[in-house]
Design a protein around this motif. Structure first.
Motif, PDB file in Angstrom:
ATOM      1  N   TYR A  17       2.025  96.245 101.186  1.00  0.00           N
ATOM      2  CA  TYR A  17       3.046  95.256 101.556  1.00  0.00           C
ATOM      3  C   TYR A  17       4.031  95.056 100.407  1.00  0.00           C
ATOM      4  O   TYR A  17       5.255  95.049 100.610  1.00  0.00           O
ATOM      5  CB  TYR A  17       2.359  93.949 101.925  1.00  0.00           C
TER       6      TYR A  17
ATOM      7  N   CYS B  15       7.887  96.102 100.995  1.00  0.00           N
ATOM      8  CA  CYS B  15       8.759  94.945 101.192  1.00  0.00           C
ATOM      9  C   CYS B  15       9.413  94.461  99.898  1.00  0.00           C
ATOM     10  O   CYS B  15      10.473  93.834  99.942  1.00  0.00           O
ATOM     11  CB  CYS B  15       7.967  93.805 101.837  1.00  0.00           C
ATOM     12  N   PHE B  16       8.788  94.718  98.762  1.00  0.00           N
ATOM     13  CA  PHE B  16       9.347  94.307  97.469  1.00  0.00           C
ATOM     14  C   PHE B  16       9.253  95.464  96.475  1.00  0.00           C
ATOM     15  O   PHE B  16       8.565  95.372  95.452  1.00  0.00           O
ATOM     16  CB  PHE B  16       8.593  93.086  96.923  1.00  0.00           C
TER      17      PHE B  16
ATOM     18  N   THR C 220       0.559  91.623 106.937  1.00  0.00           N
ATOM     19  CA  THR C 220       1.160  92.749 106.219  1.00  0.00           C
ATOM     20  C   THR C 220       1.590  93.845 107.185  1.00  0.00           C
ATOM     21  O   THR C 220       2.620  94.505 106.978  1.00  0.00           O
ATOM     22  CB  THR C 220       0.183  93.317 105.179  1.00  0.00           C
TER      23      THR C 220
ATOM     24  N   SER D 114       4.854  92.692 108.782  1.00  0.00           N
ATOM     25  CA  SER D 114       5.930  92.697 107.782  1.00  0.00           C
ATOM     26  C   SER D 114       6.402  94.117 107.487  1.00  0.00           C
ATOM     27  O   SER D 114       7.610  94.376 107.400  1.00  0.00           O
ATOM     28  CB  SER D 114       5.444  92.024 106.494  1.00  0.00           C
ATOM     29  N   VAL D 115       5.450  95.042 107.333  1.00  0.00           N
ATOM     30  CA  VAL D 115       5.827  96.430 107.049  1.00  0.00           C
ATOM     31  C   VAL D 115       6.484  97.064 108.270  1.00  0.00           C
ATOM     32  O   VAL D 115       7.421  97.867 108.133  1.00  0.00           O
ATOM     33  CB  VAL D 115       4.589  97.226 106.596  1.00  0.00           C
TER      34      VAL D 115
ATOM     35  N   ALA E 114       9.979  95.925 108.214  1.00  0.00           N
ATOM     36  CA  ALA E 114      10.692  96.601 107.133  1.00  0.00           C
ATOM     37  C   ALA E 114      11.005  98.045 107.495  1.00  0.00           C
ATOM     38  O   ALA E 114      12.079  98.569 107.152  1.00  0.00           O
ATOM     39  CB  ALA E 114       9.858  96.545 105.853  1.00  0.00           C
TER      40      ALA E 114
ATOM     41  N   ALA F 111       8.112 103.906 104.529  1.00  0.00           N
ATOM     42  CA  ALA F 111       7.761 102.712 105.291  1.00  0.00           C
ATOM     43  C   ALA F 111       6.905 103.057 106.505  1.00  0.00           C
ATOM     44  O   ALA F 111       5.958 102.340 106.846  1.00  0.00           O
ATOM     45  CB  ALA F 111       9.028 101.980 105.728  1.00  0.00           C
TER      46      ALA F 111
ATOM     47  N   HIS G 194       3.173 101.858 107.335  1.00  0.00           N
ATOM     48  CA  HIS G 194       2.884 101.256 108.633  1.00  0.00           C
ATOM     49  C   HIS G 194       1.644 101.886 109.262  1.00  0.00           C
ATOM     50  O   HIS G 194       0.759 101.187 109.773  1.00  0.00           O
ATOM     51  CB  HIS G 194       4.106 101.443 109.536  1.00  0.00           C
TER      52      HIS G 194
END
Length: 321
Positions: A125, A129-130, A212, A215-216, A219, A230, A234
């Motif tokens: 994650y 995401c970061f 997570t 969120s992924v 993203a 990504a 996933h």
């Protein structure tokens, strides 16, 4: 409380009687198959660990460090679970001190598996995401702290049970006992705490992995660059979710076994218990190298190289982030 303890003792006695009946009735072919299966996957895990230890980048990248910890944890779990299964099937009593050690390791590694999945999901994650802050967050020091935290959380409940048992009857440490988790329960609240710890951990891990994963996934759809990375993350998190489901099945092992103990036929109980042990407890621990290691483009060629005893050259592949 007395009724609860009496009921537990009765179930355990039924288990032990059925173990003895099974051993007197015929060969231990099923036991041998289960042990060989466990040893086979322990060998695969050890070879993967050796593979990961051969490259400096694998030893420093948090993703692969956590994967190595998963392999080590699953191997220990398979080994100690197999030992406990052999002791139960052979109707053997174990020195109490040795039993406490076996139960500590088997119980801790059982809970470590989903906790490690949660940490691996958080690492992916952060990486997706970061990405700009991933290097500052997922450091070797932070990874080591995370692994130590996993072992603390995984072992705290069984340590409490062992210490409570010692305070209640410390003079019995040199005696022998049938080595099962229930045997160290000295009060009814311990069984409730055991179920509570397991339930709490699995709920928290499920929420972390689902969060997570979503969120992924978001993203991956919104990313204008590095979409392939990504998408890989996933798919990895989806596999984490599947693995967590298998761990939840392992959590149901004790409940299913107690229900099976109430069947009237000892032969039926042993057959069902064997399938329960093989597919609910052992199989999820055997899938880690297949789900993660062998699908990794950096690990797979090197692993196959060592499987073939170095007979083929392997091209260098950089670990994917």
């Amino acid at each position: 409380m007395a009724d609860t303890n009496s009921s537990t003792e009765q179930v355990l006695f039924v288990h032990q009687q059925m173990y003895q009946v099974q051993l007197n009735e015929g060969p231990l072919t099923k036991l041998v198959v289960a042990i060989i299966m466990s040893l086979l996957f322990i060998w695969v895990n050890c070879l993967l660990l050796f593979t990961l230890s051969r490259k400096h980048i694998f030893r420093e990248t948090p993703r692969y460090v956590l994967f190595s910890h998963m392999l080590c944890n699953d191997s220990i779990q398979l080994l100690f679970t197999s030992l406990l299964y052999i002791f139960s099937m052979s109707y053997s009593q174990v020195h109490r001190g040795a039993c406490y050690l076996l139960l500590f390791v088997s119980s801790s590694t059982f809970l470590n598996a989903p906790l490690n999945l949660a940490l691996m999901s958080l690492e992916r994650y952060a990486a997706i995401c970061f990405p700009l802050h991933h290097g500052n967050v997922a450091t070797p020091t932070a990874t080591a702290v995370g692994i130590l935290t996993i072992w603390f959380l995984g072992g705290v409940n069984v340590v409490i049970d062992i210490l409570y048992a010692l305070t209640r009857d410390g003079t019995a440490l040199g005696n022998h006992m049938f080595c099962t988790r229930e045997r160290i329960f000295m009060a009814a609240w311990q069984a409730d705490a055991f179920q509570g710890f397991n339930g709490f951990y699995f709920v928290i891990v499920t929420l972390i992995i689902i969060f997570t994963y979503i969120s992924v996934m978001v993203a991956a759809r919104s990313a204008t660059s590095n979409k392939e990375s990504a998408k890989k993350a996933h798919r990895t998190l989806l596999l984490h979710l599947i693995q967590l489901g298998l761990c939840l099945n392992s959590f149901l092992y004790g409940i299913i076994e107690r229900a099976l103990a109430m069947t009237s036929s000892s032969r039926l109980f042993m057959d069902l218990r064997y399938l329960n042990y093989l597919f609910v407890l052992i199989l999820p621990r055997c899938l880690s190298p297949l789900i993660y290691g062998l699908r990794d483009d950096a690990v797979r060629p090197l692993f196959l190289y060592y499987v073939r005893c170095g007979s083929n050259m392997v091209k260098k592949v950089k670990p994917s982030h």
